[in-house]
Design an enzyme around this catalytic site. Structure first.
Site, mmCIF file in Angstrom:
data_model
loop_
_atom_site.group_PDB
_atom_site.id
_atom_site.type_symbol
_atom_site.label_atom_id
_atom_site.label_comp_id
_atom_site.label_asym_id
_atom_site.label_seq_id
_atom_site.Cartn_x
_atom_site.Cartn_y
_atom_site.Cartn_z
ATOM 1 N N SER A 137 -28.794 63.694 -61.777
ATOM 2 C CA SER A 137 -28.862 64.987 -61.492
ATOM 3 C C SER A 137 -31.067 65.512 -62.219
ATOM 4 O O SER A 137 -30.369 65.397 -63.871
ATOM 5 C CB SER A 137 -28.121 66.299 -61.982
ATOM 6 O OG SER A 137 -29.559 67.567 -61.099
ATOM 7 N N LYS A 163 -30.673 62.795 -57.553
ATOM 8 C CA LYS A 163 -30.631 64.195 -57.513
ATOM 9 C C LYS A 163 -31.916 65.207 -57.882
ATOM 10 O O LYS A 163 -32.270 64.707 -59.457
ATOM 11 C CB LYS A 163 -29.643 64.861 -57.212
ATOM 12 C CG LYS A 163 -29.860 66.837 -57.672
ATOM 13 C CD LYS A 163 -29.052 67.365 -57.046
ATOM 14 C CE LYS A 163 -28.478 68.107 -58.162
ATOM 15 N NZ LYS A 163 -27.248 68.926 -58.246
ATOM 16 N N LYS A 165 -34.049 68.332 -59.223
ATOM 17 C CA LYS A 165 -34.459 69.761 -58.855
ATOM 18 C C LYS A 165 -36.060 70.455 -58.125
ATOM 19 O O LYS A 165 -36.678 69.325 -58.656
ATOM 20 C CB LYS A 165 -33.970 70.387 -59.861
ATOM 21 C CG LYS A 165 -33.080 70.173 -61.183
ATOM 22 C CD LYS A 165 -31.805 71.064 -59.877
ATOM 23 C CE LYS A 165 -30.474 70.944 -61.194
ATOM 24 N NZ LYS A 165 -29.487 71.644 -60.018
ATOM 25 N N ASP A 190 -32.128 69.736 -55.139
ATOM 26 C CA ASP A 190 -31.427 70.786 -55.277
ATOM 27 C C ASP A 190 -32.275 71.759 -55.301
ATOM 28 O O ASP A 190 -32.737 71.676 -56.891
ATOM 29 C CB ASP A 190 -30.156 70.465 -56.523
ATOM 30 C CG ASP A 190 -29.420 71.337 -56.436
ATOM 31 O OD1 ASP A 190 -28.869 72.632 -55.689
ATOM 32 O OD2 ASP A 190 -27.898 71.294 -57.409
ATOM 33 N N GLU A 215 -29.308 70.710 -51.258
ATOM 34 C CA GLU A 215 -28.412 71.155 -51.667
ATOM 35 C C GLU A 215 -28.674 72.635 -52.138
ATOM 36 O O GLU A 215 -30.280 72.960 -52.621
ATOM 37 C CB GLU A 215 -27.864 70.376 -53.570
ATOM 38 C CG GLU A 215 -27.103 71.430 -53.974
ATOM 39 C CD GLU A 215 -26.212 70.815 -54.905
ATOM 40 O OE1 GLU A 215 -26.956 69.671 -55.140
ATOM 41 O OE2 GLU A 215 -25.696 70.973 -55.869
ATOM 42 N N ASP A 240 -23.329 74.481 -52.793
ATOM 43 C CA ASP A 240 -23.069 74.478 -54.465
ATOM 44 C C ASP A 240 -22.312 76.314 -54.119
ATOM 45 O O ASP A 240 -21.135 76.331 -53.971
ATOM 46 C CB ASP A 240 -24.406 74.024 -54.655
ATOM 47 C CG ASP A 240 -23.542 74.568 -56.290
ATOM 48 O OD1 ASP A 240 -22.362 75.253 -56.610
ATOM 49 O OD2 ASP A 240 -24.758 73.668 -57.395
ATOM 50 N N LYS A 264 -17.390 72.499 -57.223
ATOM 51 C CA LYS A 264 -16.827 72.056 -58.593
ATOM 52 C C LYS A 264 -16.199 72.490 -59.609
ATOM 53 O O LYS A 264 -15.423 74.077 -58.880
ATOM 54 C CB LYS A 264 -18.770 73.260 -58.924
ATOM 55 C CG LYS A 264 -19.567 72.120 -58.963
ATOM 56 C CD LYS A 264 -21.030 73.292 -59.643
ATOM 57 C CE LYS A 264 -22.438 72.536 -58.963
ATOM 58 N NZ LYS A 264 -23.571 73.220 -59.762
ATOM 59 N N GLY A 292 -22.011 69.097 -61.708
ATOM 60 C CA GLY A 292 -22.093 69.360 -62.995
ATOM 61 C C GLY A 292 -22.340 70.468 -62.869
ATOM 62 O O GLY A 292 -23.049 71.256 -63.051
HETATM 63 O O1 OSB Z 1 -26.417 73.337 -59.511
HETATM 64 O O2 OSB Z 1 -25.646 71.215 -59.697
HETATM 65 C C1 OSB Z 1 -26.907 71.879 -60.356
HETATM 66 C C2 OSB Z 1 -26.811 72.235 -63.519
HETATM 67 C C3 OSB Z 1 -26.109 73.688 -64.431
HETATM 68 C C4 OSB Z 1 -25.899 74.306 -63.439
HETATM 69 C C5 OSB Z 1 -26.253 73.900 -62.214
HETATM 70 C C6 OSB Z 1 -26.233 73.111 -61.842
HETATM 71 C C7 OSB Z 1 -26.972 71.958 -62.684
HETATM 72 C C8 OSB Z 1 -27.040 70.416 -62.568
HETATM 73 C C9 OSB Z 1 -26.970 69.630 -62.967
HETATM 74 O O3 OSB Z 1 -27.645 70.119 -61.795
HETATM 75 C C10 OSB Z 1 -25.272 68.711 -62.901
HETATM 76 C C11 OSB Z 1 -25.568 68.068 -64.444
HETATM 77 O O4 OSB Z 1 -24.284 68.137 -64.657
HETATM 78 O O5 OSB Z 1 -25.930 66.333 -64.824
HETATM 79 MG MG MG Z 2 -25.861 72.548 -57.184
#
Ligand code: OSB
Ligand code: MG
Length: 370
Positions: A137, A163, A165, A190, A215, A240, A264, A292
């Site tokens: 990510s 992925k 953001k 995401d 996402e 999510d 999660k 994650g």
């Molecule tokens: O939305 O998936 C998410 C990290 C913190 C809070 C929300 C998210 C995330 C990530 C990081 O996308 C995923 C990772 O742990 O590498």
């Molecule tokens: Mg997410």
């Protein structure tokens, strides 16, 4: 199970690289480690994935400490627990919400349970995979060039799924540039709830880039508008933030709010609940992957274990320890080779929590006894 004491530790770890989402930039990670110890001195471990501020969801590190200390730990010390399933199904069932706090102590009890039975946590959950596929990510960067450089670095390390953001203004142009250079890369986006239905046009523009999924485009607590949006999009929506329970999953599937769900463990209130959501999604043809929360190695180990269940058919956000931390608090650290993690074979979470390292990053701790 004879649980004698529970130890809460508040840890702070610096992130090697800042991580920017549509809701915040994280420079470090504050979290709670939960250790449950039985009368033979065997320990089970888990971490709370709640963040320092209530921006991803409503929970925080401190609300988790409060709920653990004042509600969940007294229940675990007072009652005879035969199987970890009882925590969510019976002992915690009357307490509303606070899924991440519940998951933190339930996860530690699951690890202890597996160790008492000399099983891996994956095996205790019913998982059979020896290897799991993972992706990475990548946060919001200051430029498209920097994003492309980061993608290149991750692909060179063997990651096979990326992925990105996104948020309004950091979306169509970004994805278009990435697609030009990586036309076949398994790629997803995401939004962490940064859009509303008014942005449907902008989100529809992403349809031409063949994303694996988008996402959580809409509100963190929505499943109605997502159904309307999914009906307009070719790209699968993955939920999510909106899924906290099997009931949420059931309703989202029924309404057509998503075609994919991200599990999660913390957000779902624990491993038992996550396993039930897994089974429901499997029965309804909804593929899963493990999300994650910038976990330390202990939370990462739990994510690896649940991913061994069969309906986790898409790569999860479980990258190597070395992408987050100068040193992780487990031995060995989590490593990724060719986009895969080899599931550990030692009992419980399968990685050894390093007390030396844990002590180094502990800000304060408290022990609770029977
Ligand atoms: O939305 O998936 C998410 C990290 C913190 C809070 C929300 C998210 C995330 C990530 C990081 O996308 C995923 C990772 O742990 O590498
Ligand atoms: Mg997410």
């Amino acid at each position: 199970m004879k649980i004698e004491r529970v130890i809460l530790r508040y840890l702070k770890l610096d992130l090697l690289y800042p991580f920017t989402t549509s809701f915040a930039t994280e420079y470090d990670r504050d979290f709670i480690l939960v250790e449950v110890v039985n009368e033979d001195g065997l320990s089970g471990w888990a971490e709370s994935v709640a963040m320092i501020d209530p921006l991803y969801n409503e929970e925080t590190v401190k609300t988790n400490w409060h709920i653990l200390e004042d509600y969940l730990i007294p229940i675990v010390l007072k009652n005879e627990i035969v199987h970890p399933d009882e925590l969510s199904e019976k002992w915690f069932a009357h307490l509303r919400g606070n899924q991440m706090a519940k998951a933190a102590i339930e996860g530690a009890v699951w690890d202890l349970y597996a160790k008492e039975k000399n099983l891996t946590l994956a095996g205790a959950l019913g998982g059979e995979k020896k290897q799991i596929e993972v992706g990475v990510s990548i946060g919001i960067k200051s430029s498209i060039e920097e994003t492309l450089e980061t993608i290149g670095a991750r692909l060179a390390e063997g990651y096979k799924r990326v992925k990105l953001k996104i948020r309004p203004g950091w979306d169509v142009d970004l994805i278009g540039h990435v697609r030009k250079i990586y036309p076949d890369l398994p790629l997803m986006a995401d939004a962490n709830s940064a859009y509303t239905l008014n942005d449907a046009g902008r989100l529809k523009a992403l349809d031409e880039y063949n994303l694996m999924m988008i996402e959580q485009p809409l509100a963190y607590d929505d499943i109605i508008d997502h159904a309307e949006l999914q009906a307009q999009l070719k790209t699968p929506i993955c939920l999510d933030e909106s899924i906290h329970s099997i009931e949420d999953a059931r309703k989202a599937i029924k309404l057509g709010s998503c075609k994919i769900i991200n599990i999660k463990i913390g957000r779902n209130g624990g491993l038992t609940a996550s396993k039930k959501i897994h089974d429901l999604c499997q029965a309804n043809g909804i593929p899963l992957w493990c999300g994650g929360m910038l976990e330390s190695g202990i939370g990462r180990a739990h994510n690896i274990a649940i991913t061994t269940l069969p309906n986790f058919t898409l790569p999860g956000d479980i990258a190597a320890s070395s992408l987050y931390w100068a040193e992780d608090i487990i031995e060995p650290e989590v490593t990724v080779e060719n986009g895969s993690i080899t599931v550990p074979t030692a009992p419980g979470i399968g990685y050894k929590p390093s007390l030396d390292k844990i002590n180094r990053y502990t800000v304060y701790s408290r022990t609770y006894r029977k």
